[in-house]
Design an enzyme around this catalytic site. Sequence first.
Site, mmCIF file in Angstrom:
data_model
loop_
_atom_site.group_PDB
_atom_site.id
_atom_site.type_symbol
_atom_site.label_atom_id
_atom_site.label_comp_id
_atom_site.label_asym_id
_atom_site.label_seq_id
_atom_site.Cartn_x
_atom_site.Cartn_y
_atom_site.Cartn_z
ATOM 1 N N TYR A 1 53.193 -1.378 11.555
ATOM 2 C CA TYR A 1 52.076 -2.323 11.731
ATOM 3 C C TYR A 1 51.069 -2.150 10.603
ATOM 4 C CZ TYR A 1 48.042 -4.671 13.844
ATOM 5 O OH TYR A 1 46.957 -5.498 14.075
ATOM 6 N N SER B 1 43.775 -6.017 9.323
ATOM 7 C CA SER B 1 43.373 -5.021 10.322
ATOM 8 C C SER B 1 42.727 -3.858 9.585
ATOM 9 C CB SER B 1 44.625 -4.535 11.065
ATOM 10 O OG SER B 1 44.349 -3.358 11.775
HETATM 11 N N1 NAP Z 1 43.257 -7.525 19.064
HETATM 12 C C1 NAP Z 1 42.823 -6.700 18.130
HETATM 13 O O1 NAP Z 1 42.050 -5.752 18.412
HETATM 14 C C2 NAP Z 1 43.221 -6.905 16.682
HETATM 15 C C3 NAP Z 1 42.633 -6.074 15.710
HETATM 16 C C4 NAP Z 1 42.991 -6.250 14.373
HETATM 17 C C5 NAP Z 1 43.910 -7.238 14.024
HETATM 18 N N2 NAP Z 1 44.481 -8.025 14.999
HETATM 19 C C6 NAP Z 1 45.439 -9.057 14.579
HETATM 20 O O2 NAP Z 1 45.032 -10.309 15.101
HETATM 21 C C7 NAP Z 1 46.185 -11.148 15.280
HETATM 22 C C8 NAP Z 1 46.182 -11.723 16.679
HETATM 23 O O3 NAP Z 1 46.327 -10.647 17.582
HETATM 24 P P1 NAP Z 1 45.903 -10.711 19.129
HETATM 25 O O4 NAP Z 1 45.160 -9.484 19.404
HETATM 26 O O5 NAP Z 1 45.340 -12.043 19.463
HETATM 27 O O6 NAP Z 1 47.363 -10.526 19.785
HETATM 28 P P2 NAP Z 1 48.074 -11.211 21.028
HETATM 29 O O7 NAP Z 1 47.102 -11.573 22.095
HETATM 30 O O8 NAP Z 1 49.207 -10.292 21.345
HETATM 31 O O9 NAP Z 1 48.640 -12.577 20.430
HETATM 32 C C9 NAP Z 1 49.641 -12.555 19.452
HETATM 33 C C10 NAP Z 1 50.172 -13.946 19.238
HETATM 34 O O10 NAP Z 1 51.293 -13.861 18.312
HETATM 35 C C11 NAP Z 1 52.413 -14.489 18.928
HETATM 36 N N3 NAP Z 1 53.670 -13.896 18.488
HETATM 37 C C12 NAP Z 1 54.026 -12.590 18.571
HETATM 38 N N4 NAP Z 1 55.295 -12.446 18.103
HETATM 39 C C13 NAP Z 1 55.724 -13.676 17.743
HETATM 40 C C14 NAP Z 1 56.950 -14.172 17.209
HETATM 41 N N5 NAP Z 1 58.000 -13.379 16.988
HETATM 42 N N6 NAP Z 1 57.049 -15.492 16.935
HETATM 43 C C15 NAP Z 1 56.012 -16.315 17.184
HETATM 44 N N7 NAP Z 1 54.829 -15.916 17.691
HETATM 45 C C16 NAP Z 1 54.696 -14.604 17.967
HETATM 46 C C17 NAP Z 1 52.204 -14.274 20.425
HETATM 47 O O11 NAP Z 1 53.029 -15.146 21.164
HETATM 48 P P3 NAP Z 1 53.315 -14.884 22.761
HETATM 49 O O12 NAP Z 1 52.138 -15.484 23.473
HETATM 50 O O13 NAP Z 1 54.585 -15.620 22.996
HETATM 51 O O14 NAP Z 1 53.436 -13.395 22.945
HETATM 52 C C18 NAP Z 1 50.707 -14.584 20.523
HETATM 53 O O15 NAP Z 1 50.479 -15.971 20.472
HETATM 54 C C19 NAP Z 1 47.394 -10.272 14.945
HETATM 55 O O16 NAP Z 1 47.831 -10.533 13.634
HETATM 56 C C20 NAP Z 1 46.845 -8.864 15.055
HETATM 57 O O17 NAP Z 1 47.575 -7.957 14.246
HETATM 58 C C21 NAP Z 1 44.141 -7.882 16.310
#
Ligand code: NAP
Length: 250
Positions: free
Chosen positions: A171, A158
């Site tokens: 985070y 990130s």
């Molecule tokens: N979105 C952004 O703007 C952004 C920016 C920079 C970095 N990121 C990174 O990109 C990655 C994906 O994020 P996203 O935005 O796609 O988030 P998201 O839509 O919230 O998806 C997160 C995923 O992680 C799973 N998860 C969370 N806690 C878990 C646990 N304890 N055990 C197993 N699975 C778990 C969730 O499962 P559930 O479906 O069950 O909740 C979901 O499948 C993350 O590492 C995040 O830090 C995102």
Amino acid sequence: MSVDPKTYVFRPGLLNGRVILITGASDGIGRALALCAARLGAQIILHGRNLKKLEAVYDEIDAIDGSSRPSIVVMDLATADSDAYMSLAAGIENEFGRLDGLVHNAGILGKRTSIEQYDAADWQRVLHVNLTAPFALTQVLLPQLRQAEDPSVIFTSSGVGRTGRAFWGAYSVSKFGTEGLSQILADEHRHTPLRSNCVNPGATRTGMRLQAYPAEDRDLLKSAEEVLPPYIYLLGPDSRGMTGESLDSQ
Ligand SMILES: NC(=O)c1ccc[n+]([C@@H]2O[C@H](COP(=O)([O-])OP(=O)(O)OC[C@H]3O[C@@H](n4cnc5c(N)ncnc54)[C@H](OP(=O)(O)O)[C@@H]3O)[C@@H](O)[C@H]2O)c1
């Protein structure tokens, strides 16, 4: 000609036969990546903590013409014990005998608050899910990764994993740690085919982003599908030899 991972264009069959485990594949970027990689011929192992959501992604992949049936692994990264990790590795060993790609995508945001106010238990939970679990998963899967010809490990970083920002607490620290973990793994395997890199997807229209910025105009954000090029580039043969890097999607 050098490739720009941000604008990398996929060709059909790019990931044919590659066995790829994606954590957090039930939603957001992980789900989009699972669907895209399956369309490009990969054999996907869908990881998540919610079986119903994973089954919905399974059905979407199953409906893709010519795709391989995915596997599902349900494991809550907040609570999984060493037996759960070992049984995941044994399952992959028995079913496939190798792992070509490991994408650490699952993550949680935790509270947005100052260091002064940060609750210690929340701090530990975020660091555990975002950093310790990817370490444990990588460690237990190294034997299967070493069986692959061109193994690629991807960690999700990130912007706040490179520059600290007020109120991003655990985070942000977890993502700094992720960058370090990826570099260490890369350096330890410098003279082997195994490569390890980070991807920072940038602001992406997912549930996590909504939690972080509830008031912003979501139409201005990239979709999960739009941030995939660096992930696909790193999972495929065109990035062979690239290791220890941290790429941006936007
Ligand atoms: N979105 C952004 O703007 C952004 C920016 C920079 C970095 N990121 C990174 O990109 C990655 C994906 O994020 P996203 O935005 O796609 O988030 P998201 O839509 O919230 O998806 C997160 C995923 O992680 C799973 N998860 C969370 N806690 C878990 C646990 N304890 N055990 C197993 N699975 C778990 C969730 O499962 P559930 O479906 O069950 O909740 C979901 O499948 C993350 O590492 C995040 O830090 C995102």
